[in-house]
Design an enzyme around this catalytic site. Sequence first.
Site, PDB file in Angstrom:
ATOM      1  N   ASN A  78       0.802  -1.219   0.000  1.00 30.69           N
ATOM      2  CA  ASN A  78       0.000   0.000   0.000  1.00 30.69           C
ATOM      3  C   ASN A  78       0.839   1.276   0.000  1.00 30.69           C
ATOM      4  O   ASN A  78       0.299   2.370   0.160  1.00 30.69           O
ATOM      5  CB  ASN A  78      -0.944   0.014   1.211  1.00 30.69           C
ATOM      6  CG  ASN A  78      -1.794  -1.226   1.276  1.00 30.69           C
ATOM      7  OD1 ASN A  78      -1.577  -2.076   2.134  1.00 30.69           O
ATOM      8  ND2 ASN A  78      -2.727  -1.375   0.356  1.00 30.69           N
ATOM      9  N   ILE A  85       1.078   6.856   0.090  1.00 34.60           N
ATOM     10  CA  ILE A  85       0.336   5.866   0.867  1.00 34.60           C
ATOM     11  C   ILE A  85      -1.072   5.736   0.314  1.00 34.60           C
ATOM     12  O   ILE A  85      -1.781   6.733   0.156  1.00 34.60           O
ATOM     13  CB  ILE A  85       0.266   6.294   2.352  1.00 34.60           C
ATOM     14  CG1 ILE A  85       1.670   6.553   2.901  1.00 34.60           C
ATOM     15  CG2 ILE A  85      -0.475   5.248   3.181  1.00 34.60           C
ATOM     16  CD1 ILE A  85       1.688   7.367   4.184  1.00 34.60           C
ATOM     17  N   CYS A  86      -1.472   4.515   0.025  1.00 34.94           N
ATOM     18  CA  CYS A  86      -2.839   4.238  -0.406  1.00 34.94           C
ATOM     19  C   CYS A  86      -3.636   3.863   0.842  1.00 34.94           C
ATOM     20  O   CYS A  86      -3.558   2.736   1.328  1.00 34.94           O
ATOM     21  CB  CYS A  86      -2.870   3.106  -1.430  1.00 34.94           C
ATOM     22  SG  CYS A  86      -4.530   2.757  -2.035  1.00 34.94           S
ATOM     23  N   TYR A  87      -4.364   4.837   1.365  1.00 34.58           N
ATOM     24  CA  TYR A  87      -5.160   4.624   2.567  1.00 34.58           C
ATOM     25  C   TYR A  87      -6.380   5.527   2.482  1.00 34.58           C
ATOM     26  O   TYR A  87      -6.254   6.729   2.237  1.00 34.58           O
ATOM     27  CB  TYR A  87      -4.316   4.919   3.822  1.00 34.58           C
ATOM     28  CG  TYR A  87      -5.057   4.665   5.102  1.00 34.58           C
ATOM     29  CD1 TYR A  87      -5.523   3.390   5.409  1.00 34.58           C
ATOM     30  CD2 TYR A  87      -5.316   5.693   5.988  1.00 34.58           C
ATOM     31  CE1 TYR A  87      -6.219   3.150   6.579  1.00 34.58           C
ATOM     32  CE2 TYR A  87      -5.996   5.462   7.164  1.00 34.58           C
ATOM     33  CZ  TYR A  87      -6.456   4.189   7.448  1.00 34.58           C
ATOM     34  OH  TYR A  87      -7.156   3.955   8.603  1.00 34.58           O
ATOM     35  N   ASP A 122      -6.510  -3.349  -1.908  1.00 32.38           N
ATOM     36  CA  ASP A 122      -6.454  -1.971  -2.386  1.00 32.38           C
ATOM     37  C   ASP A 122      -4.994  -1.548  -2.490  1.00 32.38           C
ATOM     38  O   ASP A 122      -4.538  -0.642  -1.797  1.00 32.38           O
ATOM     39  CB  ASP A 122      -7.220  -1.058  -1.415  1.00 32.38           C
ATOM     40  CG  ASP A 122      -7.376   0.356  -1.956  1.00 32.38           C
ATOM     41  OD1 ASP A 122      -7.239   0.552  -3.182  1.00 32.38           O
ATOM     42  OD2 ASP A 122      -7.612   1.267  -1.140  1.00 32.38           O
TER      43      ASP A 122
END
Length: 195
Positions: A78, A85-87, A122
């Site tokens: 992620n 950052i993929c959050y 994700d």
Amino acid sequence: MQKVCRLKRELDMLTSEPPPGITCWQNDERIDDLRAQIVGGSGTPYEGGVFSLEIKIPERYPFEPPKMRFLTPIYHPNIDTAGRICYEALKLPPKGAWRPSLNLCTLLTSIQLLMAEPNPDDPLMADIASEFRYNKQLFTQKARKWTEEHAVQKMTGILESSHKDNVPNQNAPSRKRASSGAEQERHELAKRTDV
């Protein structure tokens, strides 16, 4: 004005009652430019590592989420090679889950949790997510290697010289936080590996 008051309150909270393994501070006395460090959790491939983050506070904060990225390289599905950052809590709705009721402490704690429990559904790095799903042993091995190479504080130069003649090694890495971005962190990393 609301942004400044809120940020001061949040930074005071992070200083007086920091979450375990998390520190956060202003960079160069600017309230909208922050740095943070997250200690890798025990039992994870990031254990023993100290990971630096850059936090940019937008003008519309808290109605817009802060921009966060890792300055320390990390092998994670992620988090990409640029540290992004993929959050979901770092994005505005409808795609994201940011709410003005969230704060820096909550976000940093959530990122620490994301480090311990990656979300391969994700991913930002599809190849690492696939490795995490189908070959977890290889993922763990690579993540540990990256942690050792980029995030572990190497104090061997200081220890060796203090055993020799009780004088600290002037070339040993500083114990101060690297706070001026990725370039300084790479420079510090180069100094540590030369020791």
